[in-house]
Design an enzyme around this catalytic site. Sequence first.
Site, PDB file in Angstrom:
ATOM      1  N   GLU A 350       0.677  -1.454  -0.483  1.00 42.96           N
ATOM      2  CA  GLU A 350      -0.396  -0.337  -0.213  1.00 42.96           C
ATOM      3  C   GLU A 350       0.969   1.086  -0.003  1.00 42.96           C
ATOM      4  O   GLU A 350       0.712   1.538   0.552  1.00 42.96           O
ATOM      5  CB  GLU A 350      -0.574   0.391   1.088  1.00 42.96           C
ATOM      6  CG  GLU A 350      -1.814  -1.220   1.373  1.00 42.96           C
ATOM      7  CD  GLU A 350      -2.919  -1.426   2.383  1.00 42.96           C
ATOM      8  OE1 GLU A 350      -3.911  -1.247   2.178  1.00 42.96           O
ATOM      9  OE2 GLU A 350      -2.611  -1.256   3.476  1.00 42.96           O
ATOM     10  N   TRP A 416      -1.511 -10.867   0.203  1.00 45.76           N
ATOM     11  CA  TRP A 416      -2.771 -11.232   1.145  1.00 45.76           C
ATOM     12  C   TRP A 416      -4.153 -10.122   0.359  1.00 45.76           C
ATOM     13  O   TRP A 416      -4.934 -10.084   0.893  1.00 45.76           O
ATOM     14  CB  TRP A 416      -2.529  -9.550   2.123  1.00 45.76           C
ATOM     15  CG  TRP A 416      -2.005  -8.465   1.780  1.00 45.76           C
ATOM     16  CD1 TRP A 416      -1.232  -8.131   0.815  1.00 45.76           C
ATOM     17  CD2 TRP A 416      -3.153  -7.354   1.681  1.00 45.76           C
ATOM     18  NE1 TRP A 416      -1.193  -6.756   0.580  1.00 45.76           N
ATOM     19  CE2 TRP A 416      -2.561  -6.077   0.734  1.00 45.76           C
ATOM     20  CE3 TRP A 416      -4.778  -7.428   2.277  1.00 45.76           C
ATOM     21  CZ2 TRP A 416      -3.018  -5.000   0.737  1.00 45.76           C
ATOM     22  CZ3 TRP A 416      -5.087  -5.844   2.295  1.00 45.76           C
ATOM     23  CH2 TRP A 416      -4.896  -5.002   1.403  1.00 45.76           C
ATOM     24  N   PHE A 442      -7.756 -12.255  11.049  1.00 47.27           N
ATOM     25  CA  PHE A 442      -8.267 -12.822  12.195  1.00 47.27           C
ATOM     26  C   PHE A 442      -8.073 -11.183  13.046  1.00 47.27           C
ATOM     27  O   PHE A 442      -9.115 -10.779  14.013  1.00 47.27           O
ATOM     28  CB  PHE A 442      -7.153 -13.638  12.967  1.00 47.27           C
ATOM     29  CG  PHE A 442      -7.435 -15.093  12.727  1.00 47.27           C
ATOM     30  CD1 PHE A 442      -8.477 -15.992  11.458  1.00 47.27           C
ATOM     31  CD2 PHE A 442      -6.865 -15.684  13.490  1.00 47.27           C
ATOM     32  CE1 PHE A 442      -8.236 -16.750  10.998  1.00 47.27           C
ATOM     33  CE2 PHE A 442      -6.654 -17.049  13.046  1.00 47.27           C
ATOM     34  CZ  PHE A 442      -7.192 -17.476  11.652  1.00 47.27           C
TER      35      PHE A 442
HETATM   36  C1  TNX Z   1      -4.428  -3.991   5.226  1.00 51.51           C
HETATM   37  S1  TNX Z   1      -2.657  -6.671   4.674  1.00 51.51           S
HETATM   38  C2  TNX Z   1      -2.817  -4.149   5.492  1.00 51.51           C
HETATM   39  C3  TNX Z   1      -2.529  -3.201   7.207  1.00 51.51           C
HETATM   40  C4  TNX Z   1      -3.955  -3.196   7.575  1.00 51.51           C
HETATM   41  C5  TNX Z   1      -4.636  -4.237   7.217  1.00 51.51           C
HETATM   42  C6  TNX Z   1      -6.418  -3.946   8.141  1.00 51.51           C
HETATM   43  C7  TNX Z   1      -1.620  -5.114   4.615  1.00 51.51           C
HETATM   44  C8  TNX Z   1       0.152  -5.609   4.106  1.00 51.51           C
HETATM   45  N1  TNX Z   1      -2.039  -4.004   4.657  1.00 51.51           N
HETATM   46  O1  TNX Z   1      -1.478  -2.129   7.452  1.00 51.51           O
HETATM   47  O2  TNX Z   1      -3.663  -3.458   8.744  1.00 51.51           O
HETATM   48  O3  TNX Z   1      -5.046  -4.457   6.261  1.00 51.51           O
HETATM   49  O4  TNX Z   1      -7.018  -5.468   7.491  1.00 51.51           O
END
Ligand code: TNX
Length: 781
Positions: A350, A416, A442
């Site tokens: 992200e 993910w 979770f």
């Molecule tokens: C996505 S999965 C994120 C996390 C957040 C999460 C909440 C990922 C690599 N990044 O920073 O905490 O979603 O579900």
Amino acid sequence: MRVNIPIIDLVGNFAQNYFKHMRYPIFLICCLILFGSCQPQAQNMPAPGIIPEPMKIIHAEGGLILHSQTPITINDPSLHFSAAQIQKWIGSPTIQEGSSGKILLKIDPSLDSLGREGYYLKSDREKLLIVAPAVEGIFYGVQTLRQMLPSEIENSKVADPTIPLTEIWDSPRFNWRGMHLDVSRHFFKTDFIKKYIDYLALHKINTFHWHLVDGIGWRMEIKSHPELTDWGAWRIQKEGNPWDYFEIAKPEDDRPKYGGFYTQEEVKEIIQYAAERAITVLPEIELPGHSKVVMKCFPELACLDKNGKHYPSTHVYCAGNPDSYQLLEDILAEVCEIFPSEYIHIGGDEVDKKYWKSCSKCQRLKQKEKLKNEHEIQSYFVNHFEKFLHNKGKKLIGWHEILEGQLSPTATIMYWKSDKESKEYIQKGHPIILTTENKYYFNFYQGDTPLEPVAWGGHTTLKDVYQYEPIPEGLNETELANVLGVQANLWTEYIDTEALAEYMILPRMSALAATGWNQKEQKDWEQFRNKLPKLLERYDQLGIHYAKSAYIPEIKIEWNDELASATASLSTELPATIHFTLDGTTPTIDNAIANDSLIQLGQAKEITAQAFVDGKAVGPELKKASLTNLAMGKSVDLKSKTYGRYKAKGAQSLTDLKVGGETWGSAEWLGFLNTDLLAIVDLDKAQNISAVHLRCIEQHSSGISFPTQIVVEGSNDQVNFQTIGSIDIKESGNDSGQISTEIFKIASQKNTNYRYIKIRAKCKRSKTQGWFIFTDEIMIY
Ligand code: TNX
């Protein structure tokens, strides 16, 4: 990934090894039988019901008493830790080295076809033997033994316990069975980290992914840059402040603070603690994004805005600033020094590239390195650290976004996104670990939303986790070999206590463990749900605040034509007796039982249900409105066309009382694209109408919006319609991704008597994109 175990060979091999040194086997066996008959007789024991289910288990009648006076024998000093666990449980006085004994833990390299984590366990009337090719296998054999012992051992020593007579051959399906914990959004103390590791060990999970750094918290001491924890580990405590908006607290600030970090000594202690339990600790240091806290500590590492000033609040490192690389190299050098793990996780998810786009330094880098776009800046950044880690003898893991741009083929991906797209990512050819968001996050809800503590949006029940098969159909052998395994993640934006962290991971972790350990064909939900209560007893003994959500009754309400009534059917994921009432009172064991029956709701306004196990209420009670109304079961003339698969079971679904779940993808929703909803309900005879309700769902990011207006009209001849009432609906202001359901209520303006009720819901229109209306039920009162 698959371990091929020639079971027959193994048994043969085993027998050969054990008997080849016996010069008088028959004589010995006779002695054993004689000796055995002098022993106090242990009673028959039920099958042990181990989770995860062993690969092969033979259960015999009878039981073995593990006498507390019996020493525990190990044939290698590395087995001391496992032996000490048994000693603690049953109170044996000594652990001795040797190669025979009544309780024997033995490393035997000839069993290497079981893999390092495999083991063979045998309990007969005389002795207990756990033999494995490596120390990890012995540890897992001992965890299996643990579940054969009474659950009270978790709390205090149990002298002379009896265990069932079994023979077990065991080996896991996946080499990577991971659990993640985000300690950045909320901090968890060292003692809790140890507990967390204990829970992993009980479930034969072998990797602890420690998410040490993220937007708002830096949690590991870095000796070369003490600011990271002096400042970055603490934030000003603010009442009701959402987790994403924060202010770092410098030591001189005397406002109340929240936070904490792990010293390098504590980190080493955790690594050691985990290693004793056959667990590898995988550290994660986020880069180039999710690093807001670093930019607060080192503002000069942020990108430049169009005026040449550092952005005051970004979460990405400036890729054009050499100091960004230097800082991260200093950090990673210390991380590599401390963590023995083969892999280092560098995050990579992200990354908001708009900062790089506007930053003159990043644009200069782009030109110099001939990078085509900002995605290539991302891979340039990641590849830099891949090389750096490689030189330190480590391998890089990153979230799947690191695949943007050109990535080194040796990088490992942690995937993910949802299960729907996993195949495409597996086929990209990198080693991959599946942490599929809609199954293995979770931090998502696990039960009926209003009854659960606030959680991240999704919804994944225990059964959803268990039944998920992570390997998609249609992969070839090479692609299959890319999948290292599975992992669940616990992101802690909303998880601010240890008790809540336990609640979110357990018992769902037991379902993850089953998938990580058992071959696909071996999984069996019925068997699992019947075994799990025994493991829950163990959780009780350990004082774990696990979730009882799998005991919340699921209530399915539906119009039944034959019975000419609204009906309800109730079930729970875990075995329980469900009692219910129809008058709003709290159910007791004296109320009627709902299991296996169709309950006629008649005119009841609501149903209240509660699960009971052994006569005791378990989990919260659940109330559900029966939705009894004049339209139920009545025919609907649907004038507008549904779109694609969003048609439920046709027009009748609008009055069948079956309401959709919290997501619009479920089978009850009807979707209309760029079309107003127009439906006429025939009430069979004229009825007095006081209100009409329409239930809708929206999610702007999916192009689904609530209607902008609803108009209701009535008629008795289907030709002349009179207005009953109408409402205008304002834009909800929901976040684009947020899913909301709402029942829109249109009151009748005067006393009206009509047979035909026409509902028109106006679809949102825009020139730039199409919009859907989604509805699942019309209710008339
Ligand atoms: C996505 S999965 C994120 C996390 C957040 C999460 C909440 C990922 C690599 N990044 O920073 O905490 O979603 O579900």
